[in-house]
Write a protein that holds these residues in place. Structure first.
Motif, PDB file in Angstrom:
ATOM      1  N   SER A 130     -57.937 -21.582   4.787  1.00 32.27           N
ATOM      2  CA  SER A 130     -57.179 -20.325   4.725  1.00 32.27           C
ATOM      3  C   SER A 130     -56.438 -20.105   6.029  1.00 32.27           C
ATOM      4  O   SER A 130     -56.846 -20.613   7.075  1.00 32.27           O
ATOM      5  N   GLY A 131     -55.377 -19.312   5.937  1.00 33.69           N
ATOM      6  CA  GLY A 131     -54.603 -18.967   7.133  1.00 33.69           C
ATOM      7  C   GLY A 131     -53.128 -18.931   6.808  1.00 33.69           C
ATOM      8  O   GLY A 131     -52.696 -19.346   5.721  1.00 33.69           O
ATOM      9  N   ARG A 132     -52.377 -18.374   7.742  1.00 31.31           N
ATOM     10  CA  ARG A 132     -50.920 -18.263   7.531  1.00 31.31           C
ATOM     11  C   ARG A 132     -50.200 -18.476   8.855  1.00 31.31           C
ATOM     12  O   ARG A 132     -50.619 -17.946   9.887  1.00 31.31           O
ATOM     13  N   ILE A 133     -49.160 -19.266   8.819  1.00 29.25           N
ATOM     14  CA  ILE A 133     -48.283 -19.423   9.976  1.00 29.25           C
ATOM     15  C   ILE A 133     -47.002 -18.657   9.673  1.00 29.25           C
ATOM     16  O   ILE A 133     -46.328 -18.931   8.660  1.00 29.25           O
ATOM     17  N   LEU A 165     -43.135 -28.205   5.588  1.00 26.15           N
ATOM     18  CA  LEU A 165     -44.574 -28.001   5.799  1.00 26.15           C
ATOM     19  C   LEU A 165     -45.173 -27.149   4.683  1.00 26.15           C
ATOM     20  O   LEU A 165     -46.286 -27.425   4.198  1.00 26.15           O
ATOM     21  N   ARG A 166     -44.441 -26.109   4.251  1.00 29.06           N
ATOM     22  CA  ARG A 166     -44.945 -25.243   3.181  1.00 29.06           C
ATOM     23  C   ARG A 166     -45.253 -26.060   1.925  1.00 29.06           C
ATOM     24  O   ARG A 166     -46.301 -25.901   1.296  1.00 29.06           O
ATOM     25  N   ILE A 176     -47.068 -20.388   4.622  1.00 31.82           N
ATOM     26  CA  ILE A 176     -45.981 -20.327   5.620  1.00 31.82           C
ATOM     27  C   ILE A 176     -45.050 -19.174   5.261  1.00 31.82           C
ATOM     28  O   ILE A 176     -44.573 -19.078   4.124  1.00 31.82           O
ATOM     29  N   THR A 177     -44.794 -18.307   6.235  1.00 32.05           N
ATOM     30  CA  THR A 177     -43.818 -17.226   6.063  1.00 32.05           C
ATOM     31  C   THR A 177     -42.762 -17.345   7.161  1.00 32.05           C
ATOM     32  O   THR A 177     -43.108 -17.501   8.333  1.00 32.05           O
ATOM     33  N   GLY A 227     -47.803 -12.706   1.558  1.00 34.57           N
ATOM     34  CA  GLY A 227     -47.574 -14.149   1.585  1.00 34.57           C
ATOM     35  C   GLY A 227     -46.182 -14.547   1.152  1.00 34.57           C
ATOM     36  O   GLY A 227     -45.985 -15.608   0.552  1.00 34.57           O
ATOM     37  N   GLU A 228     -45.176 -13.712   1.498  1.00 34.23           N
ATOM     38  CA  GLU A 228     -43.785 -14.062   1.163  1.00 34.23           C
ATOM     39  C   GLU A 228     -43.388 -15.369   1.849  1.00 34.23           C
ATOM     40  O   GLU A 228     -43.812 -15.639   2.974  1.00 34.23           O
ATOM     41  N   ASN A 229     -42.570 -16.164   1.203  1.00 31.20           N
ATOM     42  CA  ASN A 229     -42.082 -17.402   1.830  1.00 31.20           C
ATOM     43  C   ASN A 229     -41.052 -17.112   2.916  1.00 31.20           C
ATOM     44  O   ASN A 229     -41.078 -17.714   3.991  1.00 31.20           O
ATOM     45  N   GLU A 230     -40.106 -16.196   2.602  1.00 30.53           N
ATOM     46  CA  GLU A 230     -38.994 -15.945   3.533  1.00 30.53           C
ATOM     47  C   GLU A 230     -38.455 -14.548   3.276  1.00 30.53           C
ATOM     48  O   GLU A 230     -38.365 -14.118   2.125  1.00 30.53           O
ATOM     49  N   ALA A 231     -38.095 -13.844   4.336  1.00 30.26           N
ATOM     50  CA  ALA A 231     -37.532 -12.504   4.161  1.00 30.26           C
ATOM     51  C   ALA A 231     -36.593 -12.181   5.315  1.00 30.26           C
ATOM     52  O   ALA A 231     -36.684 -12.775   6.392  1.00 30.26           O
TER      53      ALA A 231
END
Ligand SMILES: NC(=O)c1ccc[n+]([C@@H]2O[C@H](COP(=O)([O-])OP(=O)(O)OC[C@H]3O[C@@H](n4cnc5c(N)ncnc54)[C@H](OP(=O)(O)O)[C@@H]3O)[C@@H](O)[C@H]2O)c1
Length: 261
Positions: A130-133, A165-166, A176-177, A227-231
């Motif tokens: 788990s985790g988010r960059i 990477l995503r 990845i966001t 957990g959006e990919n891109e904004a």
């Protein structure tokens, strides 16, 4: 939305967007790791937050030093939930008047430093499952504008790296966001490099009139939590992303007249 007890590491936390993000994560219950070069400013930010906070000074231009910083964080907290790659430097100079050293400097800090730190934390995130960059790019990571050639290149490069990477991390529990700010009222233009490597030293009008960093953070945290990919976060300048995609010729003509330095 809660980041209760999560360990959130923010780079570029000594000022501007990073400071605002750190404060917002603290209010959402996170424990913090604060990084940048200026340790005194990091301690000031740490003293303003009620969260358990570890200050880890680092220089993103020194990629080889970053794995040891990750070990410091893991020795203290034993885990990491969110890395926010926010530290960075902008540019205010025409391509032709920008030395190759400045081109390289912008890539070292904005791209290689970010990539090196992300690679150094990934084994831990994968072991946790788990985790988010989160990487703070820019609208200029989606389209180049005058006076930003190397900066735009460094931010575009981040999109290529983190999109790949995503896809590679799919199913691992690690996300990845990428967040692209428009004009945010920080010292970004004051600190921006000019063609000979000196800082510009003045505030842009557009930056001055931009969103408050706290408002950026208020909008960013739910996007990260979801957990959006891109904004894209900013004012009407964010429309540039869609104009470039759907009316690229028109947008290219508009950029030739862009007065914004
Ligand atoms: N403000 C905007 O309009 C805007 C728009 C698009 C994107 N962004 C992006 O948002 C991020 C934050 O910028 P900001 O607007 O908050 O600008 P800022 O006020 O200049 O803050 C930049 C942060 O990055 C850190 N930093 C710079 N060079 C570093 C290095 N070599 N190693 C480690 N940390 C370093 C600085 O801390 P130290 O000097 O203490 O190291 C500072 O904490 C940047 O990635 C920027 O490209 C900003």
């Amino acid at each position: 939305m809660s980041f209760q007890n999560q360990v959130v590491w923010v780079t570029g936390a000594s000022a501007g967007i990073g400071e605002a993000l750190a404060r917002a994560f603290a209010r959402a219950g996170a424990r913090l790791v604060l990084s940048a070069r200026n340790e005194a400013e990091l301690q000031r930010v740490a003293a303003c937050t009620p969260a358990e906070t570890l200050v880890v000074p680092l220089d993103l231009a020194d990629a080889a030093s970053l794995p040891a910083k990750v070990q410091l964080v893991l020795a203290h907290f034993g885990r990491l939930d969110v890395l926010v790659n926010n530290g960075g430097v902008s540019q205010r100079s025409l391509a032709l008047e920008t030395s190759l050293e400045v081109d390289r400097r912008l890539m070292e800090v904005n791209y290689f430093g970010t990539v090196a730190l992300s690679k150094a934390v990934l084994p831990q995130l994968l072991a946790q499952g788990s985790g988010r960059i989160v990487t703070i790019s820019s609208l200029v990571g989606k389209f180049g504008t005058p006076y930003r050639s190397a900066y735009a290149a460094s931010k575009h490069a981040l999109h290529g790296f983190f999109d790949s990477l995503r896809a590679e991390l799919h199913g691992s529990g690690v996300g990845i966001t990428i967040l692209c700010p428009g004009f945010i009222r920080t010292g970004v233009s004051v600190n921006a490099l000019t063609g000979d490597g000196r800082a510009l030293g003045t505030m842009d009008e557009a930056t001055e009139q931009g969103l408050a960093p706290a408002e950026f953070a208020r909008r960013a945290l739910p996007l990260i939590a979801r957990g959006e990919n891109e904004a894209y976060i900013g004012g009407r300048e964010t429309l540039g992303v869609f104009l470039k995609r759907f009316a690229p010729g028109l947008f290219a003509r508009f950029l030739t007249r862009a007065k914004v330095r």
